[in-house]
Design a protein around this motif. Structure first.
Motif, PDB file in Angstrom:
ATOM      1  N   LEU A 111       5.892  17.875  16.788  1.00  0.00           N
ATOM      2  CA  LEU A 111       4.513  18.137  16.371  1.00  0.00           C
ATOM      3  C   LEU A 111       4.157  17.336  15.127  1.00  0.00           C
ATOM      4  O   LEU A 111       3.094  16.700  15.064  1.00  0.00           O
ATOM      5  N   VAL A 112       5.061  17.387  14.168  1.00  0.00           N
ATOM      6  CA  VAL A 112       4.794  16.689  12.904  1.00  0.00           C
ATOM      7  C   VAL A 112       4.741  15.175  13.141  1.00  0.00           C
ATOM      8  O   VAL A 112       3.918  14.475  12.556  1.00  0.00           O
ATOM      9  N   GLN A 113       5.588  14.705  14.047  1.00  0.00           N
ATOM     10  CA  GLN A 113       5.572  13.271  14.372  1.00  0.00           C
ATOM     11  C   GLN A 113       4.198  12.865  14.916  1.00  0.00           C
ATOM     12  O   GLN A 113       3.630  11.858  14.507  1.00  0.00           O
ATOM     13  N   LEU A 114       3.686  13.688  15.823  1.00  0.00           N
ATOM     14  CA  LEU A 114       2.372  13.378  16.391  1.00  0.00           C
ATOM     15  C   LEU A 114       1.302  13.379  15.299  1.00  0.00           C
ATOM     16  O   LEU A 114       0.464  12.471  15.231  1.00  0.00           O
ATOM     17  N   LEU A 115       1.360  14.388  14.429  1.00  0.00           N
ATOM     18  CA  LEU A 115       0.357  14.491  13.365  1.00  0.00           C
ATOM     19  C   LEU A 115       0.390  13.269  12.445  1.00  0.00           C
ATOM     20  O   LEU A 115      -0.638  12.626  12.218  1.00  0.00           O
ATOM     21  N   THR A 116       1.582  12.961  11.947  1.00  0.00           N
ATOM     22  CA  THR A 116       1.674  11.866  10.977  1.00  0.00           C
ATOM     23  C   THR A 116       1.334  10.516  11.626  1.00  0.00           C
ATOM     24  O   THR A 116       0.623   9.705  11.051  1.00  0.00           O
ATOM     25  N   LEU A 145       4.509  12.796   3.894  1.00  0.00           N
ATOM     26  CA  LEU A 145       3.707  13.708   4.723  1.00  0.00           C
ATOM     27  C   LEU A 145       4.581  14.352   5.793  1.00  0.00           C
ATOM     28  O   LEU A 145       4.481  15.562   6.055  1.00  0.00           O
ATOM     29  N   PHE A 146       5.464  13.547   6.391  1.00  0.00           N
ATOM     30  CA  PHE A 146       6.353  14.045   7.437  1.00  0.00           C
ATOM     31  C   PHE A 146       7.232  15.168   6.889  1.00  0.00           C
ATOM     32  O   PHE A 146       7.329  16.252   7.473  1.00  0.00           O
ATOM     33  N   THR A 177      14.262   8.470   9.447  1.00  0.00           N
ATOM     34  CA  THR A 177      14.790   8.874   8.140  1.00  0.00           C
ATOM     35  C   THR A 177      14.415  10.324   7.859  1.00  0.00           C
ATOM     36  O   THR A 177      15.253  11.136   7.454  1.00  0.00           O
ATOM     37  N   GLY A 178      13.134  10.632   8.109  1.00  0.00           N
ATOM     38  CA  GLY A 178      12.661  11.999   7.872  1.00  0.00           C
ATOM     39  C   GLY A 178      13.367  13.000   8.770  1.00  0.00           C
ATOM     40  O   GLY A 178      13.733  14.102   8.332  1.00  0.00           O
ATOM     41  N   THR A 179      13.600  12.607  10.014  1.00  0.00           N
ATOM     42  CA  THR A 179      14.240  13.511  10.974  1.00  0.00           C
ATOM     43  C   THR A 179      15.668  13.832  10.547  1.00  0.00           C
ATOM     44  O   THR A 179      16.103  14.977  10.626  1.00  0.00           O
ATOM     45  N   PHE A 180      16.388  12.804  10.079  1.00  0.00           N
ATOM     46  CA  PHE A 180      17.757  13.033   9.620  1.00  0.00           C
ATOM     47  C   PHE A 180      17.770  14.068   8.488  1.00  0.00           C
ATOM     48  O   PHE A 180      18.571  14.994   8.504  1.00  0.00           O
ATOM     49  N   VAL A 181      16.860  13.873   7.562  1.00  0.00           N
ATOM     50  CA  VAL A 181      16.795  14.810   6.433  1.00  0.00           C
ATOM     51  C   VAL A 181      16.521  16.216   6.952  1.00  0.00           C
ATOM     52  O   VAL A 181      17.192  17.191   6.589  1.00  0.00           O
ATOM     53  N   TYR A 182      15.551  16.316   7.854  1.00  0.00           N
ATOM     54  CA  TYR A 182      15.126  17.618   8.353  1.00  0.00           C
ATOM     55  C   TYR A 182      16.229  18.301   9.173  1.00  0.00           C
ATOM     56  O   TYR A 182      16.528  19.480   8.977  1.00  0.00           O
ATOM     57  N   ASN A 194       0.797  -1.234   0.000  1.00  0.00           N
ATOM     58  CA  ASN A 194       0.000   0.000   0.000  1.00  0.00           C
ATOM     59  C   ASN A 194       0.830   1.285   0.000  1.00  0.00           C
ATOM     60  O   ASN A 194       0.255   2.360   0.036  1.00  0.00           O
ATOM     61  N   GLY A 195       2.125   1.191   0.042  1.00  0.00           N
ATOM     62  CA  GLY A 195       2.958   2.400   0.028  1.00  0.00           C
ATOM     63  C   GLY A 195       2.813   3.254   1.278  1.00  0.00           C
ATOM     64  O   GLY A 195       3.012   4.464   1.236  1.00  0.00           O
ATOM     65  N   TYR A 196       2.462   2.643   2.405  1.00  0.00           N
ATOM     66  CA  TYR A 196       2.286   3.424   3.642  1.00  0.00           C
ATOM     67  C   TYR A 196       3.570   4.150   4.024  1.00  0.00           C
ATOM     68  O   TYR A 196       3.543   5.302   4.436  1.00  0.00           O
TER      69      TYR A 196
END
Lengths: 210, 222
Positions: free
Chosen positions: B54-59, B28-29, B108-113, B19-21
């Protein structure tokens, strides 16, 4: 031996069925009949405890199932209205999971062979027709050696040849000493099956032995 | 234990490869992080960590309905419930699977950010530890909220409405921790981290028992 004592199901508006009493002995096949809303599915779901708010008692070999519902449920194979299969997974991935989780992996080849699933094993479930998806769901019955089968409209979407396969399977299970309860609008023509119409339990108490 | 691991593996396979979750949640993150970061000047590195929380909680909350609702809809949950294993067995495997999924994707997203924000290494460690602890909290709270809304359609926003107030205390605490610039006062930071971990010890068992109760009581998937 499965016995239901005075099972009553009331929802907030009306009584669905009242004082249902029946006993199914080893090797018995009981077909629960009745129109929509007569409570066939609910009755089937009461047995493994998926619906709890019932009046009455269910016993398995004369022991109240509520004493140890988890152990009792290990004796059950349940096929519901819907196919409990993941459309994103292939047929073999779905079956392997259930074989390892509830059944025995050694029984998987036999299940595949019986329902003639060899050619679609690597196909994702979402690409199959509803009839084939139902076949895959029904093949889960052969993945474990349970004593009690609860089948809710098992013949849905099946063609006549697969209905014959299913009929043969149910009859074989009964010959083997298993118990099969089927909720169905239509009797699917199983040899020696007893039928009970849930509408008969609307206003009066009936005792029934299959 | 063998069956617990089997269920966990299935959850992970379902989240990562089907499903590409994983791609959806990562996109989204990053998208939300980028949007939030437009509001924060790049010098405010402490606030960058808060954005990630915040974004972690949202996603996590928006995707949490896949943990239970998918199984509820196709009646897999019914079959799992009558497989002879208790609801705690099922819910812990599902929660742990979702947590691993969240941690790996969001890390992964956090490292990028954080790379974009050029966060110093010492602060990065602190932010990562806080994020890890908060991921446990947000996973548990979001799955709890999704278990409450299992019977409703399109429940992502409803989940957020339930999960946000429940997370607010730990979120504020973590935010204040991240707002401390530098690591001069190491003892105080360790104490704060311990308090944050104590939140986990309260939230995790509570949500596990609550979710188990809900899935054992939820009825009728006709």
């Amino acid at each position: 031996m499965l016995t239901c004592h005075n099972l009553t199901l009331k929802n907030s508006i009306f009584t669905v069925f009242n004082n249902v009493c029946f006993t199914v002995l080893a090797g018995g096949v009981l077909v629960l009949q009745g129109p929509n809303g007569s409570g066939k599915t609910s009755l089937l779901k009461m047995i493994p405890g998926l619906i709890k708010n019932n009046i009455g008692r269910i016993t398995w070999n004369n022991i109240d199932i509520n004493k140890d519902i988890l152990s009792f449920n290990k004796n059950i194979s349940y096929i519901g209205h819907k196919n409990a299969l993941k459309p994103e997974l292939s047929v073999i991935e779905n079956l392997e999971f259930w074989a390892k989780f509830k059944g025995e992996i050694e029984l998987l080849p036999a299940a595949i062979h019986y329902f003639q699933l060899e050619d679609i094993l690597d196909t994702k479930l979402r690409f199959l027709s509803s009839g084939w998806q139902r076949r895959v769901e029904l093949s889960k019955l052969l993945l474990s050696n349970t004593h009690l089968w609860l089948l809710d409209e098992p013949e849905t979407n099946l063609d006549s040849s697969t209905k014959n396969i299913l009929r043969g399977l149910i009859e074989a299970k009964a010959r083997d000493g298993g118990i099969v309860l089927i909720a169905s609008h239509n009797l699917i023509g199983i040899r020696n099956a007893a039928c009970v119409n849930l509408l008969d339990f609307k206003n009066e108490t009936l005792d029934f032995i299959a | 234990m063998k069956h617990w691991i089997l269920l966990l593996k299935r959850e992970l396979a379902y989240f990562f490869f089907k499903n590409g979750y994983a791609l959806n949640i990562l996109s989204l993150f990053l998208m939300l992080s980028f949007l939030f970061s437009l509001l924060i000047p790049s010098q405010e590195t402490g606030k960058a960590g808060i954005v990630i929380l915040l974004v972690q909680l949202l996603t996590t909350t928006i995707f949490a309905h896949h943990v239970l609702q998918d199984d509820y809809k196709d009646s897999t949950l019914d079959q799992l419930k009558i497989s002879g294993y208790g609801p705690i067995f099922l819910i812990t495997a599902k929660l742990f699977g979702y947590w691993i999924f969240n941690v790996s994707v969001l890390t992964t997203g956090t490292f990028v950010y954080l790379f974009l924000y050029k966060i110093p290494v010492d602060q990065f460690y602190l932010q990562f530890i806080v994020l890890l602890i908060m991921s446990v909290l947000s996973t548990n709270i979001s799955v709890f909220s999704s278990s409450l809304t299992m019977k409703t359609e399109q429940n992502g926003f409803l989940n957020l409405l339930i999960a946000t107030p429940l997370s607010i205390a730990s979120l504020l605490y973590a935010a204040s921790l991240l707002n401390q610039t530098g690591l001069d006062n190491t003892e105080e930071i360790w104490l704060d981290l311990k308090v944050l971990t104590a939140f986990c010890f309260i939230i995790v068992p509570t949500t596990v028992f609550a979710c188990s109760y809900i899935i054992s009581e939820i009825q009728y998937n006709s």
